[in-house]
Design a protein around this motif. Structure first.
Motif, PDB file in Angstrom:
ATOM      1  N   PRO A 260     -17.624  23.164 -21.848  1.00  9.36           N
ATOM      2  CA  PRO A 260     -18.420  23.781 -20.835  1.00  9.36           C
ATOM      3  C   PRO A 260     -19.077  22.591 -20.184  1.00  9.36           C
ATOM      4  O   PRO A 260     -19.233  21.571 -20.384  1.00  9.36           O
ATOM      5  N   VAL A 261     -19.122  22.822 -18.719  1.00 13.16           N
ATOM      6  CA  VAL A 261     -19.534  21.805 -17.792  1.00 13.16           C
ATOM      7  C   VAL A 261     -20.295  22.773 -16.875  1.00 13.16           C
ATOM      8  O   VAL A 261     -20.129  23.638 -16.110  1.00 13.16           O
ATOM      9  N   ILE A 262     -21.692  22.252 -16.682  1.00  9.54           N
ATOM     10  CA  ILE A 262     -22.759  22.801 -15.718  1.00  9.54           C
ATOM     11  C   ILE A 262     -23.127  21.581 -14.916  1.00  9.54           C
ATOM     12  O   ILE A 262     -23.234  20.455 -15.315  1.00  9.54           O
ATOM     13  N   TYR A 263     -23.223  22.084 -13.650  1.00  7.87           N
ATOM     14  CA  TYR A 263     -23.747  21.035 -12.506  1.00  7.87           C
ATOM     15  C   TYR A 263     -24.817  21.382 -11.744  1.00  7.87           C
ATOM     16  O   TYR A 263     -25.371  22.645 -11.696  1.00  7.87           O
ATOM     17  N   ASP A 264     -25.365  20.553 -10.917  1.00  3.47           N
ATOM     18  CA  ASP A 264     -26.451  20.932  -9.961  1.00  3.47           C
ATOM     19  C   ASP A 264     -27.671  21.030 -10.799  1.00  3.47           C
ATOM     20  O   ASP A 264     -28.419  22.073 -10.341  1.00  3.47           O
ATOM     21  N   THR A 265     -27.881  20.388 -11.817  1.00  2.00           N
ATOM     22  CA  THR A 265     -29.119  20.926 -12.740  1.00  2.00           C
ATOM     23  C   THR A 265     -30.330  19.883 -12.085  1.00  2.00           C
ATOM     24  O   THR A 265     -29.985  18.944 -11.481  1.00  2.00           O
ATOM     25  N   ASP A 266     -31.423  20.189 -12.632  1.00  2.00           N
ATOM     26  CA  ASP A 266     -32.749  19.519 -12.209  1.00  2.00           C
ATOM     27  C   ASP A 266     -32.905  18.198 -13.288  1.00  2.00           C
ATOM     28  O   ASP A 266     -33.868  18.019 -13.724  1.00  2.00           O
ATOM     29  N   PHE A 267     -32.017  17.133 -12.783  1.00  2.00           N
ATOM     30  CA  PHE A 267     -31.982  16.247 -13.501  1.00  2.00           C
ATOM     31  C   PHE A 267     -31.949  14.789 -12.844  1.00  2.00           C
ATOM     32  O   PHE A 267     -31.057  14.493 -12.043  1.00  2.00           O
ATOM     33  N   ALA A 268     -33.287  14.070 -12.855  1.00  2.00           N
ATOM     34  CA  ALA A 268     -33.384  12.844 -12.619  1.00  2.00           C
ATOM     35  C   ALA A 268     -33.642  12.400 -11.179  1.00  2.00           C
ATOM     36  O   ALA A 268     -34.797  12.445 -10.556  1.00  2.00           O
ATOM     37  N   HIS A 269     -32.589  12.298 -10.076  1.00  2.00           N
ATOM     38  CA  HIS A 269     -32.893  11.668  -8.980  1.00  2.00           C
ATOM     39  C   HIS A 269     -33.134  12.853  -7.773  1.00  2.00           C
ATOM     40  O   HIS A 269     -33.268  12.371  -6.444  1.00  2.00           O
ATOM     41  N   THR A 270     -33.137  14.049  -8.059  1.00  2.00           N
ATOM     42  CA  THR A 270     -33.830  15.006  -7.264  1.00  2.00           C
ATOM     43  C   THR A 270     -35.124  15.556  -7.734  1.00  2.00           C
ATOM     44  O   THR A 270     -35.254  15.266  -8.930  1.00  2.00           O
ATOM     45  N   GLN A 271     -35.728  16.167  -6.997  1.00  2.00           N
ATOM     46  CA  GLN A 271     -37.078  16.512  -7.724  1.00  2.00           C
ATOM     47  C   GLN A 271     -37.338  18.114  -7.448  1.00  2.00           C
ATOM     48  O   GLN A 271     -36.757  18.623  -6.581  1.00  2.00           O
ATOM     49  N   PRO A 272     -37.980  18.800  -8.455  1.00  2.00           N
ATOM     50  CA  PRO A 272     -38.621  18.216  -9.797  1.00  2.00           C
ATOM     51  C   PRO A 272     -37.408  18.185 -10.677  1.00  2.00           C
ATOM     52  O   PRO A 272     -36.363  18.236 -10.445  1.00  2.00           O
ATOM     53  N   LEU A 273     -37.969  17.172 -11.951  1.00  2.00           N
ATOM     54  CA  LEU A 273     -36.840  17.177 -12.818  1.00  2.00           C
ATOM     55  C   LEU A 273     -37.229  17.515 -14.060  1.00  2.00           C
ATOM     56  O   LEU A 273     -38.567  17.657 -14.469  1.00  2.00           O
ATOM     57  N   PHE A 274     -36.444  18.046 -14.892  1.00  2.00           N
ATOM     58  CA  PHE A 274     -36.622  18.249 -16.343  1.00  2.00           C
ATOM     59  C   PHE A 274     -36.835  17.068 -17.245  1.00  2.00           C
ATOM     60  O   PHE A 274     -36.302  16.244 -16.864  1.00  2.00           O
ATOM     61  N   THR A 275     -37.150  17.574 -18.296  1.00  2.00           N
ATOM     62  CA  THR A 275     -37.067  16.472 -19.446  1.00  2.00           C
ATOM     63  C   THR A 275     -36.161  16.622 -20.456  1.00  2.00           C
ATOM     64  O   THR A 275     -36.312  17.997 -21.300  1.00  2.00           O
ATOM     65  N   ILE A 276     -35.362  15.522 -21.077  1.00  2.00           N
ATOM     66  CA  ILE A 276     -34.397  15.911 -22.090  1.00  2.00           C
ATOM     67  C   ILE A 276     -34.949  14.817 -23.302  1.00  2.00           C
ATOM     68  O   ILE A 276     -35.505  14.040 -22.775  1.00  2.00           O
ATOM     69  N   THR A 277     -34.362  15.337 -24.410  1.00  2.00           N
ATOM     70  CA  THR A 277     -34.653  14.267 -25.484  1.00  2.00           C
ATOM     71  C   THR A 277     -33.116  13.844 -26.018  1.00  2.00           C
ATOM     72  O   THR A 277     -32.388  14.510 -26.478  1.00  2.00           O
ATOM     73  N   ILE A 278     -33.160  12.652 -25.766  1.00  2.00           N
ATOM     74  CA  ILE A 278     -31.894  11.649 -26.219  1.00  2.00           C
ATOM     75  C   ILE A 278     -31.669  11.447 -27.712  1.00  2.00           C
ATOM     76  O   ILE A 278     -32.775  11.129 -28.176  1.00  2.00           O
ATOM     77  N   GLY A 279     -30.699  11.926 -28.148  1.00  2.00           N
ATOM     78  CA  GLY A 279     -30.528  11.727 -29.894  1.00  2.00           C
ATOM     79  C   GLY A 279     -30.655  13.208 -30.258  1.00  2.00           C
ATOM     80  O   GLY A 279     -30.784  13.350 -31.782  1.00  2.00           O
ATOM     81  N   ALA A 280     -31.287  14.131 -29.659  1.00  2.00           N
ATOM     82  CA  ALA A 280     -31.564  15.434 -30.019  1.00  2.00           C
ATOM     83  C   ALA A 280     -30.250  16.242 -30.126  1.00  2.00           C
ATOM     84  O   ALA A 280     -29.050  15.800 -29.483  1.00  2.00           O
ATOM     85  N   ARG A 281     -30.126  17.416 -30.812  1.00  2.00           N
ATOM     86  CA  ARG A 281     -29.172  18.336 -30.929  1.00  2.00           C
ATOM     87  C   ARG A 281     -29.257  19.196 -29.513  1.00  2.00           C
ATOM     88  O   ARG A 281     -30.327  20.032 -29.538  1.00  2.00           O
ATOM     89  N   VAL A 282     -28.440  19.344 -28.956  1.00  2.00           N
ATOM     90  CA  VAL A 282     -28.440  20.263 -27.524  1.00  2.00           C
ATOM     91  C   VAL A 282     -27.305  21.254 -27.746  1.00  2.00           C
ATOM     92  O   VAL A 282     -26.120  20.805 -28.105  1.00  2.00           O
ATOM     93  N   THR A 283     -27.680  22.217 -27.345  1.00  6.90           N
ATOM     94  CA  THR A 283     -26.358  23.565 -27.162  1.00  6.90           C
ATOM     95  C   THR A 283     -26.268  23.990 -25.571  1.00  6.90           C
ATOM     96  O   THR A 283     -27.194  24.180 -25.165  1.00  6.90           O
ATOM     97  N   VAL A 284     -25.025  23.834 -25.219  1.00  4.82           N
ATOM     98  CA  VAL A 284     -24.895  24.331 -23.822  1.00  4.82           C
ATOM     99  C   VAL A 284     -23.790  25.309 -23.786  1.00  4.82           C
ATOM    100  O   VAL A 284     -22.867  25.443 -24.373  1.00  4.82           O
ATOM    101  N   ASP A 285     -24.602  26.452 -23.039  1.00  2.00           N
ATOM    102  CA  ASP A 285     -23.702  27.598 -22.959  1.00  2.00           C
ATOM    103  C   ASP A 285     -23.526  27.936 -21.214  1.00  2.00           C
ATOM    104  O   ASP A 285     -24.497  28.081 -20.485  1.00  2.00           O
ATOM    105  N   ALA A 286     -22.238  27.445 -20.916  1.00  4.55           N
ATOM    106  CA  ALA A 286     -21.922  27.393 -19.412  1.00  4.55           C
ATOM    107  C   ALA A 286     -21.914  28.861 -19.005  1.00  4.55           C
ATOM    108  O   ALA A 286     -22.095  29.058 -17.816  1.00  4.55           O
ATOM    109  N   ASP A 287     -21.358  29.906 -19.889  1.00  2.00           N
ATOM    110  CA  ASP A 287     -21.255  31.270 -19.354  1.00  2.00           C
ATOM    111  C   ASP A 287     -22.817  31.747 -19.161  1.00  2.00           C
ATOM    112  O   ASP A 287     -22.992  32.577 -18.056  1.00  2.00           O
ATOM    113  N   GLU A 288     -23.704  31.214 -19.880  1.00  2.00           N
ATOM    114  CA  GLU A 288     -24.933  31.784 -19.559  1.00  2.00           C
ATOM    115  C   GLU A 288     -25.772  30.807 -18.694  1.00  2.00           C
ATOM    116  O   GLU A 288     -27.085  31.146 -18.280  1.00  2.00           O
ATOM    117  N   LEU A 289     -25.143  29.742 -18.365  1.00  2.00           N
ATOM    118  CA  LEU A 289     -26.035  28.658 -17.696  1.00  2.00           C
ATOM    119  C   LEU A 289     -27.197  28.455 -18.414  1.00  2.00           C
ATOM    120  O   LEU A 289     -28.554  28.053 -17.885  1.00  2.00           O
TER     121      LEU A 289
END
Length: 317
Positions: free
Chosen positions: A282-311
């Motif tokens: 699964p690959v998602i792009y154009d997310t609210d991440f870091a060098h455009t604004q506003p940005l979301f907050t993520i937790t490095i080292g956490a378990r993450v589930t990515v569902d590209a079908d549901e975005l």
């Protein structure tokens, strides 16, 4: 590691660029007021405004500030002042035993990628990629940015959601106009997968390759984004290097590109098409991440589930 909440004590420090690079203490007072309005108390490290020919404090000063923050029992969390380019200088000199024995939230973005991933790699302590101290002086887009940060630092599990709108303007300069566009997360390849969240700014994360400070979880999900300084050519070559160092990602989440990168939809798809692994996960792009604004907050080292079908993106700490 306790979550932060109103009443928590935040230490502001500069692991990369000094606050002097962004106008000094007074130019960022609105960030201080915004965090205090949220209920946090703030203190500032001894060397946060020290600056040299490269606009940062000495290695010794920056290391001392980090050690002081982790060693101070009154400090609940740490916010980087801003990014920069040289936080990886500190990695051989950090006392990771001190950090592991005094776990507390540390958050920043951009060049702070190096420290956040190194701390996780050396101690197993989760870290946070989200707003820096100076980010809180931004006005347009701040409600989403603040809400995402508070959710990430205060909940054991949370969902990342698209912002209502986004901008690639100089948010830090109130004299310049902002231009907002509707947010549209996009799917490159379908599927659903889970793993340990690692990554951040692509060029900075790449500096950890081959060092003891690169995280090495068995199953990992890459979150990657590029800064204004790196155009689409740099993204192309940096992505190749990361996929050689991390050849088996469970999923990939890409942040939006600042306008300075000169990335186009056609160029991005052409670059992604070159990598067979990206057609299998699964690959998602154009997310609210870091060098455009506003940005979301993520937790490095956490378990993450990515569902590209549901975005959809779900994080469990």
């Amino acid at each position: 590691m306790p979550d932060l909440k109103p009443g928590s004590h935040l230490r502001i420090l500069s692991p990369s660029s000094s606050i002097a690079r962004i106008g000094g203490f007074d130019a960022n007072l609105s960030a201080k007021k915004a965090l205090e309005k949220l209920g946090f108390s703030l203190s500032f490290s001894e060397h946060y405004d020290e600056h040299d020919m490269l606009d940062s404090a000495s290695i010794a000063s920056r290391v001392a500030d980090l050690h002081a923050a982790f060693g101070d029992v009154s400090v609940d969390g740490i916010l980087a002042t801003i990014g920069g380019f040289n936080s990886n200088e500190l990695l051989p000199y950090l006392n990771y035993e001190l950090i592991a024995q005094n776990p507390k939230l540390i958050c920043g973005y951009s060049d702070t990628t190096a420290i956040l991933n190194a701390i996780y790699a050396k101690t197993g302590m989760q870290t946070y990629m989200g707003p820096s101290y100076s980010s809180f002086k931004m006005e347009g887009g701040q409600p989403y940015q603040t809400a995402s940060w508070l959710k990430a630092i205060g909940q054991k599990a949370y969902d990342l959601e698209p912002s209502p709108e986004w901008s690639s303007d100089p948010w830090y300069d109130p004299s310049q106009p902002r231009h907002f566009m509707p947010t549209d997360w996009k799917r490159y390849n379908s599927g659903k997968a889970s793993g340990t969240l690692i990554g951040g700014n692509l060029s900075t994360f790449g500096l950890l390759r081959g060092t003891p400070y690169a995280p090495k979880p068995d199953r990992y999900v890459l979150f990657l984004e590029e800064a204004e300084e790196d155009d689409y050519i740099e993204f192309d070559r940096n992505l190749v290097a990361i996929l050689q160092a991390y050849p088996n990602p469970q999923a990939l989440v890409l942040g939006r590109f600042p306008k300075e990168c000169r990335m186009t939809p056609e160029l991005l798809l052409y670059i992604l098409d070159k990598h067979p692994v990206l057609k299998e996960i699964p690959v998602i792009y154009d997310t609210d991440f870091a060098h455009t604004q506003p940005l979301f907050t993520i937790t490095i080292g956490a378990r993450v589930t990515v569902d590209a079908d549901e975005l959809s993106i779900h994080i469990e700490k």
